[in-house]
Design a protein around this motif. Structure first.
Motif, short mmCIF file in Angstrom:
data_model
loop_
_atom_site.label_atom_id
_atom_site.label_comp_id
_atom_site.label_asym_id
_atom_site.label_seq_id
_atom_site.Cartn_x
_atom_site.Cartn_y
_atom_site.Cartn_z
N GLY A 113 7.38 3.24 13.63
CA GLY A 113 7.23 3.63 12.23
C GLY A 113 8.55 3.70 11.49
N SER A 114 9.60 4.20 12.15
CA SER A 114 10.90 4.28 11.49
C SER A 114 11.44 2.88 11.20
CB SER A 114 11.89 5.07 12.34
OG SER A 114 12.02 4.50 13.63
N MET A 115 11.23 1.95 12.14
CA MET A 115 11.67 0.58 11.92
C MET A 115 10.88 -0.06 10.78
SD MET A 115 11.61 -2.72 14.52
CE MET A 115 9.83 -2.90 14.41
N LEU A 116 9.56 0.11 10.78
CA LEU A 116 8.73 -0.49 9.74
C LEU A 116 9.00 0.14 8.38
CD1 LEU A 116 5.35 -0.82 11.69
CD2 LEU A 116 7.02 -2.62 11.15
N PHE A 117 9.31 1.43 8.37
CA PHE A 117 9.66 2.09 7.11
C PHE A 117 10.93 1.47 6.52
CE2 PHE A 117 12.10 5.40 4.87
CZ PHE A 117 11.21 5.69 3.84
N LEU A 118 11.93 1.24 7.37
CA LEU A 118 13.16 0.61 6.89
C LEU A 118 12.89 -0.82 6.42
CD1 LEU A 118 16.20 0.72 6.42
CD2 LEU A 118 16.53 0.04 8.81
N VAL A 119 12.07 -1.56 7.16
CA VAL A 119 11.72 -2.92 6.75
C VAL A 119 11.06 -2.89 5.36
CG1 VAL A 119 10.21 -4.89 7.20
CG2 VAL A 119 11.50 -3.85 9.07
N ALA A 120 10.14 -1.94 5.15
CA ALA A 120 9.44 -1.84 3.87
C ALA A 120 10.41 -1.51 2.74
CB ALA A 120 8.34 -0.77 3.97
N CYS A 121 11.30 -0.55 2.97
CA CYS A 121 12.27 -0.18 1.94
C CYS A 121 13.20 -1.35 1.62
CB CYS A 121 13.09 1.03 2.39
SG CYS A 121 12.16 2.57 2.49
N ASP A 122 13.70 -2.01 2.66
CA ASP A 122 14.58 -3.15 2.44
C ASP A 122 13.85 -4.29 1.74
OD1 ASP A 122 16.64 -1.79 3.61
OD2 ASP A 122 16.60 -2.88 5.51
N PHE A 123 12.59 -4.50 2.09
CA PHE A 123 11.81 -5.57 1.46
C PHE A 123 11.64 -5.29 -0.03
CE2 PHE A 123 7.83 -7.50 0.04
CZ PHE A 123 8.02 -8.82 0.43
N VAL A 124 11.40 -4.05 -0.39
CA VAL A 124 11.27 -3.69 -1.81
C VAL A 124 12.59 -3.96 -2.55
CG1 VAL A 124 10.99 -1.75 -3.41
CG2 VAL A 124 9.44 -1.99 -1.46
N ILE A 125 13.71 -3.62 -1.91
CA ILE A 125 15.02 -3.86 -2.51
C ILE A 125 15.25 -5.36 -2.70
CG2 ILE A 125 17.51 -3.70 -2.12
CD1 ILE A 125 16.92 -1.05 -0.63
N VAL A 126 14.97 -6.13 -1.65
CA VAL A 126 15.16 -7.59 -1.73
C VAL A 126 14.24 -8.18 -2.80
CG1 VAL A 126 14.78 -9.76 -0.48
CG2 VAL A 126 15.97 -7.85 0.63
N TYR A 127 12.99 -7.74 -2.84
CA TYR A 127 12.05 -8.26 -3.82
C TYR A 127 12.49 -7.94 -5.24
CZ TYR A 127 7.69 -8.93 -6.40
OH TYR A 127 6.74 -9.34 -7.31
N MET A 128 13.00 -6.72 -5.46
CA MET A 128 13.46 -6.32 -6.78
C MET A 128 14.61 -7.19 -7.27
SD MET A 128 14.94 -2.61 -7.97
CE MET A 128 16.36 -2.76 -6.88
N PHE A 129 15.61 -7.39 -6.40
CA PHE A 129 16.75 -8.21 -6.80
C PHE A 129 16.38 -9.69 -6.85
CE2 PHE A 129 19.17 -4.41 -5.58
CZ PHE A 129 20.04 -4.32 -6.67
N ARG A 130 15.43 -10.11 -6.02
CA ARG A 130 14.96 -11.50 -6.09
C ARG A 130 14.32 -11.78 -7.44
NH1 ARG A 130 13.98 -15.68 -7.17
NH2 ARG A 130 12.90 -17.39 -6.10
#
Length: 359
Positions: free
Chosen positions: A332-349
């Motif tokens: 869960g901690s790994m997937l939480f970080l993946v989700a947060c990073d994905f949101v950041i990448v998507y926003m800047f993309r």
């Protein structure tokens, strides 16, 4: 005395007699390496120079070997098997994917990930390493397609960096930290590690989006500072062990020391554009700082995995007495970080896509 038995399980030693003539032994090897180096540098499969491409794709002190932009996708996929100034960057991390995949199978058999909850942090870290190598390899392979693709690829690359930094700290606190340190900081350590991972992804993505060539020093600060903070925090358990232990008698500690030294060397070469700064154009295809940084990261990860496993072997009786980690916490901690990073990448993309569309 140093126990070489376990080291021998991973590194096969070649027989060598000191009675032989050492210069004669190394001279043919030197000539072969020199010939291969010169041959690789002289190939011209992708002959574009830095002034023939948009400034976004140029790198300091790299003159030759750039690929054309706006080509069909097969052009970039096929470039995997040809020589350009990104070939070493791609293959060094493709090999990382293969080796980490091998370690995942190897340690699954040794640690029994399915039935042994105390092995789950190890499985998580191996997965984050594989993701990091994948993100980096494909970013360097495909980024020359266009300006938008270039920026998107390296946004995803930063996601991989953030995730691997988290995975490294995760196993090092669980297997390599002194027991008193683990008991004192356990869950707080993981929480802070998550925050540093998110910060590293966000500031790197921000720097990629906000700054334009010629890049000001502030861009590198935005990239190096959060990554350095994440790295320093992740190796805190190792530093405590190294400070209070006899390094020369413990293969695991030698691996930990090696990974720290290799990371510092690689980051220094990459950050200062060395050695290509000293001889622009001479190291475009092999030997530039980014190539050496990638190789250092590969060996850092190898040393890390083996060193941590040896720590687990040494302290297994202590680790097995701890409260069993929960699957929801590890995955869960790994997937939480993946989700947060994905949101950041998507926003800047989206911001990048909007800007390029308007242009």
């Amino acid at each position: 005395m140093l126990d070489t038995t376990r080291l021998g399980n991973y590194f096969r030693m070649s027989p060598f007699s000191f009675e032989c003539n050492i210069p004669n032994y190394f001279q043919p090897l030197h000539l072969r390496v020199q010939s291969a180096f010169i041959s690789l540098q002289n190939m011209s499969r992708y002959p574009l120079k830095y002034y023939q491409i948009p400034p976004l794709f140029a790198e300091p002190y790299i003159i030759n070997g750039f690929r054309s932009i706006h080509q069909p996708w097969p052009y970039y996929w096929k470039s995997l098997f040809h020589k350009h100034n990104e070939t070493i960057n791609v293959w060094s991390h493709l090999l990382g994917i293969l080796y980490m995949g091998y370690l995942l199978v190897y340690y699954y058999r040794k640690l029994n990930f399915y039935e042994n909850p105390h092995s789950w942090p190890f499985a998580v870290s191996l997965c984050t390493a594989i993701i990091m190598f994948m993100c980096s390899a494909f970013a360097h392979l495909l980024h020359s397609k266009s300006e938008s693709v270039h920026m998107t690829c390296f946004l995803v690359d930063f996601l991989g960096v953030s995730l691997h930094g988290f995975g490294s700290g995760f196993i090092q606190i669980y297997y390599s930290a002194p027991e008193w340190f683990y008991e004192k900081i356990e869950y707080q350590y993981i929480t802070v590690l998550l925050l540093f991972g998110i910060l590293a992804c966000f500031l790197n993505c921000f720097a990629q989006y906000h700054f334009h060539r010629p890049y000001p020093p502030l861009k590198r600060f935005c990239q190096f500072f959060p990554c350095g903070l994440l790295w320093i925090y992740s190796i805190t358990p190792l530093c405590i062990r190294l400070y209070s232990s006899n390094i020369s008698s413990n293969p695991a500690l030698m691996c930990h020391l090696a990974q720290i030294i290799l990371f510092v060397i690689g980051a220094t070469l990459f950050g200062l554009d060395l050695p290509q700064r000293l001889c622009p154009g001479a190291l475009d295809f092999i030997g530039q700082g980014h190539h050496l940084f990638h190789l250092c990261i590969y060996f850092v990860t190898v040393c890390q995995m083996h060193g941590v496993y040896w720590d687990y072997e040494e302290f297994q009786s202590i680790i097995d007495q701890r409260r069993k980690p929960e699957l929801i916490f590890c995955a869960g901690s790994m997937l939480f970080l993946v989700a947060c990073d994905f949101v950041i990448v998507y926003m800047f993309r989206r911001k990048i896509h909007k800007n390029h569309h308007l242009d």
